[in-house]
Motif scaffolding. Structure first.
Motif, PDB file in Angstrom:
ATOM      1  N   PRO A  12      35.915  45.168  63.550  1.00  0.00           N
ATOM      2  CA  PRO A  12      36.752  45.312  64.743  1.00  0.00           C
ATOM      3  C   PRO A  12      35.888  45.384  66.004  1.00  0.00           C
ATOM      4  CG  PRO A  12      37.525  46.765  63.009  1.00  0.00           C
ATOM      5  CD  PRO A  12      36.235  46.178  62.526  1.00  0.00           C
ATOM      6  N   GLY A  13      36.257  44.614  67.007  1.00  0.00           N
ATOM      7  CA  GLY A  13      35.515  44.582  68.261  1.00  0.00           C
ATOM      8  C   GLY A  13      34.450  43.510  68.322  1.00  0.00           C
ATOM      9  N   ASP A  14      34.122  42.874  67.167  1.00  0.00           N
ATOM     10  CA  ASP A  14      33.132  41.787  67.186  1.00  0.00           C
ATOM     11  C   ASP A  14      33.648  40.606  67.993  1.00  0.00           C
ATOM     12  OD1 ASP A  14      31.480  43.304  65.623  1.00  0.00           O
ATOM     13  OD2 ASP A  14      31.747  42.129  63.789  1.00  0.00           O
ATOM     14  N   VAL A  15      34.936  40.347  67.872  1.00  0.00           N
ATOM     15  CA  VAL A  15      35.592  39.263  68.609  1.00  0.00           C
ATOM     16  C   VAL A  15      36.819  39.859  69.282  1.00  0.00           C
ATOM     17  CG1 VAL A  15      36.751  37.025  68.418  1.00  0.00           C
ATOM     18  CG2 VAL A  15      34.773  37.530  66.966  1.00  0.00           C
ATOM     19  N   ILE A  16      37.007  39.536  70.554  1.00  0.00           N
ATOM     20  CA  ILE A  16      38.147  40.086  71.295  1.00  0.00           C
ATOM     21  C   ILE A  16      38.999  38.964  71.868  1.00  0.00           C
ATOM     22  CG2 ILE A  16      36.907  42.210  71.876  1.00  0.00           C
ATOM     23  CD1 ILE A  16      36.562  41.034  74.720  1.00  0.00           C
ATOM     24  N   ILE A  17      40.269  39.280  72.114  1.00  0.00           N
ATOM     25  CA  ILE A  17      41.145  38.362  72.854  1.00  0.00           C
ATOM     26  C   ILE A  17      40.823  38.548  74.332  1.00  0.00           C
ATOM     27  CG2 ILE A  17      43.521  37.816  73.478  1.00  0.00           C
ATOM     28  CD1 ILE A  17      44.345  38.717  70.686  1.00  0.00           C
ATOM     29  N   ASN A  18      40.428  37.461  75.000  1.00  0.00           N
ATOM     30  CA  ASN A  18      39.963  37.531  76.382  1.00  0.00           C
ATOM     31  C   ASN A  18      40.983  36.985  77.383  1.00  0.00           C
ATOM     32  OD1 ASN A  18      37.639  38.221  78.084  1.00  0.00           O
ATOM     33  ND2 ASN A  18      37.624  36.033  78.584  1.00  0.00           N
ATOM     34  N   GLU A  19      41.805  36.048  76.928  1.00  0.00           N
ATOM     35  CA  GLU A  19      42.809  35.440  77.813  1.00  0.00           C
ATOM     36  C   GLU A  19      43.848  34.759  76.927  1.00  0.00           C
ATOM     37  OE1 GLU A  19      42.976  32.239  81.569  1.00  0.00           O
ATOM     38  OE2 GLU A  19      41.069  32.746  80.616  1.00  0.00           O
ATOM     39  N   LEU A  20      45.086  34.661  77.409  1.00  0.00           N
ATOM     40  CA  LEU A  20      46.096  33.955  76.637  1.00  0.00           C
ATOM     41  C   LEU A  20      47.130  33.317  77.540  1.00  0.00           C
ATOM     42  CD1 LEU A  20      48.698  36.368  75.132  1.00  0.00           C
ATOM     43  CD2 LEU A  20      46.801  37.243  76.475  1.00  0.00           C
ATOM     44  N   MET A  21      47.754  32.274  77.015  1.00  0.00           N
ATOM     45  CA  MET A  21      48.819  31.560  77.726  1.00  0.00           C
ATOM     46  C   MET A  21      50.068  31.618  76.865  1.00  0.00           C
ATOM     47  SD  MET A  21      50.182  29.879  80.150  1.00  0.00           S
ATOM     48  CE  MET A  21      48.852  29.418  81.246  1.00  0.00           C
ATOM     49  N   PRO A  22      50.918  32.664  77.075  1.00  0.00           N
ATOM     50  CA  PRO A  22      52.115  32.793  76.244  1.00  0.00           C
ATOM     51  C   PRO A  22      53.281  31.928  76.728  1.00  0.00           C
ATOM     52  CG  PRO A  22      51.899  34.693  77.667  1.00  0.00           C
ATOM     53  CD  PRO A  22      50.695  33.821  77.931  1.00  0.00           C
ATOM     54  N   TRP A  23      53.282  31.526  78.016  1.00  0.00           N
ATOM     55  CA  TRP A  23      54.401  30.759  78.569  1.00  0.00           C
ATOM     56  C   TRP A  23      53.863  29.536  79.299  1.00  0.00           C
ATOM     57  CZ3 TRP A  23      54.028  36.105  80.093  1.00  0.00           C
ATOM     58  CH2 TRP A  23      54.752  36.960  79.272  1.00  0.00           C
ATOM     59  N   PRO A  24      53.411  28.532  78.552  1.00  0.00           N
ATOM     60  CA  PRO A  24      52.848  27.346  79.206  1.00  0.00           C
ATOM     61  C   PRO A  24      53.934  26.498  79.867  1.00  0.00           C
ATOM     62  CG  PRO A  24      53.013  26.987  76.854  1.00  0.00           C
ATOM     63  CD  PRO A  24      53.413  28.417  77.097  1.00  0.00           C
ATOM     64  N   GLU A  25      53.498  25.611  80.738  1.00  0.00           N
ATOM     65  CA  GLU A  25      54.428  24.661  81.345  1.00  0.00           C
ATOM     66  C   GLU A  25      55.003  23.761  80.265  1.00  0.00           C
ATOM     67  OE1 GLU A  25      52.631  22.516  84.503  1.00  0.00           O
ATOM     68  OE2 GLU A  25      51.845  24.306  85.496  1.00  0.00           O
ATOM     69  N   SER A  26      56.152  23.198  80.558  1.00  0.00           N
ATOM     70  CA  SER A  26      56.849  22.359  79.578  1.00  0.00           C
ATOM     71  C   SER A  26      55.930  21.262  79.033  1.00  0.00           C
ATOM     72  CB  SER A  26      58.086  21.726  80.235  1.00  0.00           C
ATOM     73  OG  SER A  26      58.753  20.887  79.325  1.00  0.00           O
ATOM     74  N   GLY A  27      55.902  21.147  77.723  1.00  0.00           N
ATOM     75  CA  GLY A  27      55.105  20.117  77.063  1.00  0.00           C
ATOM     76  C   GLY A  27      53.679  20.519  76.761  1.00  0.00           C
ATOM     77  N   LEU A  28      53.253  21.664  77.271  1.00  0.00           N
ATOM     78  CA  LEU A  28      51.889  22.120  77.017  1.00  0.00           C
ATOM     79  C   LEU A  28      51.895  23.214  75.949  1.00  0.00           C
ATOM     80  CD1 LEU A  28      50.510  22.269  80.676  1.00  0.00           C
ATOM     81  CD2 LEU A  28      50.174  20.470  78.958  1.00  0.00           C
ATOM     82  N   PRO A  29      50.809  23.337  75.179  1.00  0.00           N
ATOM     83  CA  PRO A  29      50.781  24.319  74.082  1.00  0.00           C
ATOM     84  C   PRO A  29      50.440  25.724  74.570  1.00  0.00           C
ATOM     85  CG  PRO A  29      48.733  23.104  74.116  1.00  0.00           C
ATOM     86  CD  PRO A  29      49.607  22.490  75.192  1.00  0.00           C
ATOM     87  N   GLU A  30      50.864  26.713  73.770  1.00  0.00           N
ATOM     88  CA  GLU A  30      50.367  28.066  73.967  1.00  0.00           C
ATOM     89  C   GLU A  30      48.914  28.102  73.500  1.00  0.00           C
ATOM     90  OE1 GLU A  30      52.896  30.409  71.532  1.00  0.00           O
ATOM     91  OE2 GLU A  30      54.636  30.242  72.843  1.00  0.00           O
ATOM     92  N   TRP A  31      48.128  29.030  74.032  1.00  0.00           N
ATOM     93  CA  TRP A  31      46.756  29.155  73.571  1.00  0.00           C
ATOM     94  C   TRP A  31      46.249  30.582  73.752  1.00  0.00           C
ATOM     95  CZ3 TRP A  31      43.770  30.759  77.590  1.00  0.00           C
ATOM     96  CH2 TRP A  31      44.125  30.363  78.887  1.00  0.00           C
ATOM     97  N   VAL A  32      45.191  30.872  72.996  1.00  0.00           N
ATOM     98  CA  VAL A  32      44.519  32.171  73.075  1.00  0.00           C
ATOM     99  C   VAL A  32      43.026  31.909  73.182  1.00  0.00           C
ATOM    100  CG1 VAL A  32      43.999  34.315  71.842  1.00  0.00           C
ATOM    101  CG2 VAL A  32      46.290  33.338  71.702  1.00  0.00           C
ATOM    102  N   GLU A  33      42.383  32.609  74.089  1.00  0.00           N
ATOM    103  CA  GLU A  33      40.933  32.504  74.215  1.00  0.00           C
ATOM    104  C   GLU A  33      40.286  33.727  73.571  1.00  0.00           C
ATOM    105  OE1 GLU A  33      38.228  31.455  77.910  1.00  0.00           O
ATOM    106  OE2 GLU A  33      38.617  33.624  77.786  1.00  0.00           O
ATOM    107  N   LEU A  34      39.378  33.475  72.634  1.00  0.00           N
ATOM    108  CA  LEU A  34      38.632  34.531  71.961  1.00  0.00           C
ATOM    109  C   LEU A  34      37.226  34.590  72.534  1.00  0.00           C
ATOM    110  CD1 LEU A  34      39.649  33.730  68.271  1.00  0.00           C
ATOM    111  CD2 LEU A  34      40.768  35.305  69.877  1.00  0.00           C
TER     112      LEU A  34
END
Length: 200
Positions: free
Chosen positions: A139-161
């Motif tokens: 735990p803590g070796d890798v963290i969630i740094n940024e995320l896109m939960p509500w992208p613009e239409s046609g674009l994917p959601e994403w998470v930055e680790l």
């Protein structure tokens, strides 16, 4: 298809001692039964403790040997290999039919990622088994740094680790929960040392 007896040395009224013929024509009259148990036989099973080790965890590999033949033996060689390299070899016999013996191998911490476990037994009977051991980050070796939960239409959601370690982390050992039991993986890739980022 005929019913065949597995072992003449086991009771005739034991239901486990009978099974359907595996011969091509479904029977073996006048010939050796197709499902006969051997004079010497064994089954192997591998377990690890912890079951899902993390970086820096010492690991205990337990190999169980179950007798599956008429006779027990007093000696044979059991070899443990990890990622194709011989780790340990022990002398151990095959136990009596349906009895189990176990041998344990303490293993130093392994690098993060997937590792191949192989066990080979040789003696009056030979048997091999393989398994995969996955070593996870702590735990803590890798963290969630940024995320896109509500992208613009046609674009994917994403998470930055973001990697917090001074060494690469394989992405195939990471999972993201989306609120259900499902996990999302991105196999066969890794991201480099501290400060590196990966978008999934």
């Amino acid at each position: 298809m005929s019913l065949e007896r597995r072992a003449h040395w086991l009771p005739v009224d034991d239901a486990e001692n009978w099974g359907t013929s595996q011969a091509a024509d479904g029977m073996t009259p006048g010939d050796t039964n197709s499902i006969i148990w051997p004079e010497y036989g064994l089954g192997l099973n591998i377990t690890t403790q912890p079951e899902h080790p993390r970086r820096l965890d010492s690991i205990l590999v337990t190999v169980e040997i179950t007798g599956q033949g008429q006779f027990a033996t007093s000696s044979g060689l059991l070899q443990l290999m990890i990622d194709g390299l011989g780790i340990a070899t022990e002398t151990i016999g095959i136990p009596s039919f349906a009895e189990t013996a176990a041998i344990q191998f303490p293993i130093q911490p392994l690098s993060m990622g997937s590792h191949s476990l192989e066990v080979h037994y040789s003696g009056n009977a030979s048997q091999s088994i393989t398994d995969t051991l996955i070593v996870l980050p702590r735990p803590g070796d890798v963290i969630i740094n940024e995320l896109m939960p509500w992208p613009e239409s046609g674009l994917p959601e994403w998470v930055e680790l973001a990697n917090q370690l001074p060494l690469p982390v394989p992405l195939d050992v990471l999972g993201l929960s989306n609120g259900s039991s499902a996990s999302l993986y991105k196999p066969c890739q890794s991201f480099s040392s501290r400060g590196a980022r990966a978008v999934i």
